[in-house]
Design an enzyme around this catalytic site. Structure first.
Site, PDB file in Angstrom:
ATOM      1  N   SER A  15      28.506 -50.235  38.566  1.00 51.16           N
ATOM      2  CA  SER A  15      27.255 -50.766  38.005  1.00 51.16           C
ATOM      3  C   SER A  15      26.040 -50.221  38.768  1.00 51.16           C
ATOM      4  O   SER A  15      24.967 -50.049  38.176  1.00 51.16           O
ATOM      5  CB  SER A  15      27.257 -52.296  38.002  1.00 51.16           C
ATOM      6  OG  SER A  15      27.211 -52.807  39.302  1.00 51.16           O
ATOM      7  N   ASN A 111      23.856 -46.045  51.619  1.00 47.36           N
ATOM      8  CA  ASN A 111      24.843 -47.065  51.246  1.00 47.36           C
ATOM      9  C   ASN A 111      24.129 -48.326  50.762  1.00 47.36           C
ATOM     10  O   ASN A 111      23.000 -48.600  51.153  1.00 47.36           O
ATOM     11  CB  ASN A 111      25.719 -47.409  52.455  1.00 47.36           C
ATOM     12  CG  ASN A 111      26.820 -48.393  52.107  1.00 47.36           C
ATOM     13  OD1 ASN A 111      27.463 -48.289  51.069  1.00 47.36           O
ATOM     14  ND2 ASN A 111      27.035 -49.381  52.965  1.00 47.36           N
ATOM     15  N   HIS A 113      24.747 -52.502  50.578  1.00 49.61           N
ATOM     16  CA  HIS A 113      25.605 -53.559  51.121  1.00 49.61           C
ATOM     17  C   HIS A 113      25.094 -54.907  50.616  1.00 49.61           C
ATOM     18  O   HIS A 113      23.900 -55.210  50.748  1.00 49.61           O
ATOM     19  CB  HIS A 113      25.587 -53.519  52.650  1.00 49.61           C
ATOM     20  CG  HIS A 113      26.485 -54.544  53.251  1.00 49.61           C
ATOM     21  ND1 HIS A 113      27.858 -54.422  53.231  1.00 49.61           N
ATOM     22  CD2 HIS A 113      26.217 -55.731  53.845  1.00 49.61           C
ATOM     23  CE1 HIS A 113      28.391 -55.490  53.796  1.00 49.61           C
ATOM     24  NE2 HIS A 113      27.420 -56.305  54.177  1.00 49.61           N
TER      25      HIS A 113
END
Ligand code: GRF
Length: 204
Positions: A15, A111, A113
């Site tokens: 997504s 990244n 998180h």
């Protein structure tokens, strides 16, 4: 200001990759997704990539279960370079990336998180936040360094934790913000208008 050539690594639903593709299509992010790699053969992220005509492949990372190392890491770097990737986007990639990949794309591995770092690194962080009794949770997009969920922070978004939240409902609320945060963070990188001061990303 430069157009980003993105390589997306994922393991699951994709997504976040979708939110990046949508932001590009809407003209909100100057980028192109050059390649999508997944370490799970039937990951939905690969289906999504195919639907959008984005080159994609399964990356067999055996025998390692939790990291990207050895021949798979070499193959990954080679494929990303061949595709002309300049920025590596970890989007639900459930493996630790190692120094070799980081060295191949210096300060260009990003990244996402699902927690307000440095709180709750690691897995199921939304559940950790709920169990801890946090009243606020959220998401962090950061540059990747040699640690786990520890690199310089580009963007954070907070969400409230509701009294009747389950891990699933909280994760869903966080994901809505993930899909805003990732394109925004990539926009900062593409703008070139940021600098690193120690571990601080100073924007503007
Ligand atoms: C997201 O919650 C992301 O923050 C975490 O893994 C999940 C991936 O979701 N690292 P998707 O595959 O992008 O839908």
């Amino acid at each position: 200001m430069s157009k980003l050539n993105l390589g997306v690594l994922g393991s699951g639903a994709g997504s976040n990759m979708q939110s990046i593709v949508d932001a590009i299509a809407a003209g909100e992010l100057d980028a192109e997704v050059k390649l999508v790699l997944a370490d799970v053969a039937d990951a939905k992220i690969l289906e999504r990539a195919k639907r959008h005509g984005i080159p994609c492949a399964y990356l067999d990372c055996a025998p390692w279960k939790t990291k990207l190392e050895g021949p798979a890491e070499d193959r990954c770097i080679e494929m990303l370079k061949e595709a002309g990737v300049d920025t590596v986007v970890l989007a639900g990639f459930m493996r630790i990336v190692k120094p070799k990949l980081l060295a191949a794309f210096p300060n260009r591995v990003v990244n996402i998180h699902p927690a307000l770092l440095p709180a709750f690194p690691g897995v199921h962080s939304w559940k950790q936040a709920l169990d801890y009794g946090c009243k606020v949770a959220g998401v962090t997009v950061h540059l990747v360094d040699a640690g786990t969920d520890s690199g310089p922070i580009l963007v954070q978004k907070a969400v409230p934790v509701m009294e009747d939240d389950t891990p699933e409902s909280l994760h869903a609320r966080i994901q809505v913000q993930e899909h805003v945060a990732y394109p925004e963070a990539l926009g900062i990188i593409g703008s070139g208008k940021y600098r690193l001061e120690g571990r601080r990303v100073v924007i503007g």
